[in-house]
Enzyme design. Structure first.
Site, PDB file in Angstrom:
ATOM      1  N   LYS A 135       0.921  -1.103  -0.102  1.00 23.05           N
ATOM      2  CA  LYS A 135       0.033   0.030  -0.121  1.00 23.05           C
ATOM      3  C   LYS A 135       0.866   1.386   0.131  1.00 23.05           C
ATOM      4  CE  LYS A 135      -3.723  -2.343   2.171  1.00 23.05           C
ATOM      5  NZ  LYS A 135      -4.185  -2.913   3.412  1.00 23.05           N
ATOM      6  N   GLN A 148      -4.872  -2.182   9.255  1.00 24.50           N
ATOM      7  CA  GLN A 148      -4.531  -3.299   8.746  1.00 24.50           C
ATOM      8  C   GLN A 148      -5.072  -4.405   9.529  1.00 24.50           C
ATOM      9  OE1 GLN A 148      -2.988  -3.715   5.685  1.00 24.50           O
ATOM     10  NE2 GLN A 148      -3.376  -5.691   6.096  1.00 24.50           N
ATOM     11  N   ASP A 194     -11.746   2.125   3.365  1.00 28.51           N
ATOM     12  CA  ASP A 194     -11.758   0.566   3.411  1.00 28.51           C
ATOM     13  C   ASP A 194     -13.304   0.269   3.326  1.00 28.51           C
ATOM     14  OD1 ASP A 194      -9.488  -0.962   2.923  1.00 28.51           O
ATOM     15  OD2 ASP A 194      -9.023  -1.349   4.894  1.00 28.51           O
TER      16      ASP A 194
END
Lengths: 275, 275
Positions: free
Chosen positions: A48, A91, A114
């Site tokens: 990322k 994460q 997300d």
């Protein structure tokens, strides 16, 4: 060519996004929070970071070896209030002692790139403007790029996770596909997969889908990432099904890069909405 | 008997709820907001009022012939802050000039006993404690009552609405069913319905499902309510399929009463959480 080339398509999109970022007044900012030292998380965060900086985003990596849930939420609230940050992701997985739901839902829905807060997932039900989880979003972008229309198609999803299976189903329903969701409790998996026009597999079990489980000219999206002896494998026996399929995503180089690029897109979208 | 008798089961549950309400320190309060004068809404609101008062709830009916979106939201905020009110529902549909999403999401998620706010729908994705929309919730209660286990079953849902189809799918996935969602863009509906162990039909089209579209020993849940010449019909040709089915819900007297009773249960649950 039968390959749905996520690497190629994501490079093309990144090229476009780079131009777009160059024309903005400031750099969109993406913050990634990592807790602990999972090897896989390490790799994902690096991917990322690499992609974000490549297209000109400001990337902030907050890495905590050990942090209480309360302090982590305070860090998220700081990022919520930080004008330089447009996207915040945590994460996953978090360490077991943390309440994942609580942590995720402390992210401002407007910075939840997300798409995993209750508010954004809820909006998917109603087909409303929202941040869509990056893997399902990346898959629809890939299908679009290859002009694969899902409307009226029999789409079978294997896996019912909150990150992939369930939001993918909602997204595809909104796009007029007929959708079946199978999972570990499905009794005769092949009965469903063998009728699929489009088969999306997101289980994390190498070799789950072989040639006897699919029909001719199926389109396969393999979301599985299984790391064995430092090599990556999908959930589908690629070499064994390749003769039967119309299209298939490779692992690596299929869904993975599309997921990352969707994260970048969502972050730029958030920047635009906020400025 | 092949009938899943929603009337009987809901009466039984209401009896239990009446006892429960009697033991509380005060009466749980349910507010129903109605805008305009749709004949169907009139009937639905009356049914809810009748059931709520029957079991001892405080029922407040706010009926506006004509109101602006802004004023309606102000009324909802007043109810959010009103300690005597535990559940708030907005009778749908709202007039076209209103933004349904905006209105619904102004309801406090803790009083959203219809389960239609983004936050409650989002929680369904994660199988978390939340208010589940009343029709899907009522259907699972009815199945429970008849000891019908959905785990591993092939469940086909026809209809993809936010009120029934989509939340029903999430709920059944959380209960380990394999779930297919069909809708108006499904090309060969019978291909899916004829393999269903459990068929849930929520379209609103009289006669949509006939005997050729189902297999022997299917369990049918008919959510359709079609009012023709002041008589109610479901989406399933009841008389024609009755010989093939293992179980079926009648219309009326099947899903309808279960929906109402779920609303009552959610309201009492909210009262308990808030006290």
């Amino acid at each position: 060519m039968k390959i749905l080339d996520g690497k190629l398509v994501s490079d093309k999109i990144k090229h476009k996004l780079t131009k777009e970022v160059n024309q903005l007044d400031s750099k969109p900012g993406l913050a990634v929070i990592q807790v602990g030292n999972e090897a896989a998380s390490e790799i994902y965060v690096n991917n990322k970071q690499k992609a974000a900086t490549e297209i000109g985003l400001e990337f902030r990596h907050l890495h905590f070896g050990n942090i209480s849930e309360e302090d982590l939420i305070l860090e998220i609230i700081k990022l919520n209030n930080d004008d330089a940050i447009d996207g915040i992701i945590v994460q996953l997985p978090l360490p077991r002692y943390m309440n994942e739901e609580l942590v995720l839902n402390s992210i401002d829905a407007g910075k939840d790139v997300d798409g995993l807060t209750d508010i954004n997932l809820g909006k998917l039900f109603s087909n409303k403007d929202c941040y869509i989880p990056c893997t399902p979003l990346g898959i629809t972008e890939l299908l679009n790029e290859y002009k694969i229309d899902v409307a009226g198609k029999n789409v079978v999803i294997v896996g019912r996770s909150r990150l992939v299976g369930k939001p993918m189903a909602m997204l595809l329903l909104n796009m007029d596909a007929t959708v079946t969701i199978c999972h570990s409790k499905t009794i005769d998996l092949a009965e469903f997969t063998s009728h699929a026009d489009i088969l999306i597999v997101a289980v994390g079990k190498r070799g789950l889908i072989g040639p006897k489980m699919v029909k001719n000219d199926v389109i396969i999206i393999d979301v599985g990432i299984n790391r064995i002896d430092n090599k990556l494998y999908g959930d589908v026996l690629f070499d064994d099904v390749i003769d039967k399929v119309k299209y298939i995503t490779p692992v690596p180089g299929g869904v993975g890069p599309m997921t990352v690029v969707s994260l970048l897109k969502n972050t730029i979208e958030s920047y635009k909405k906020r400025h």
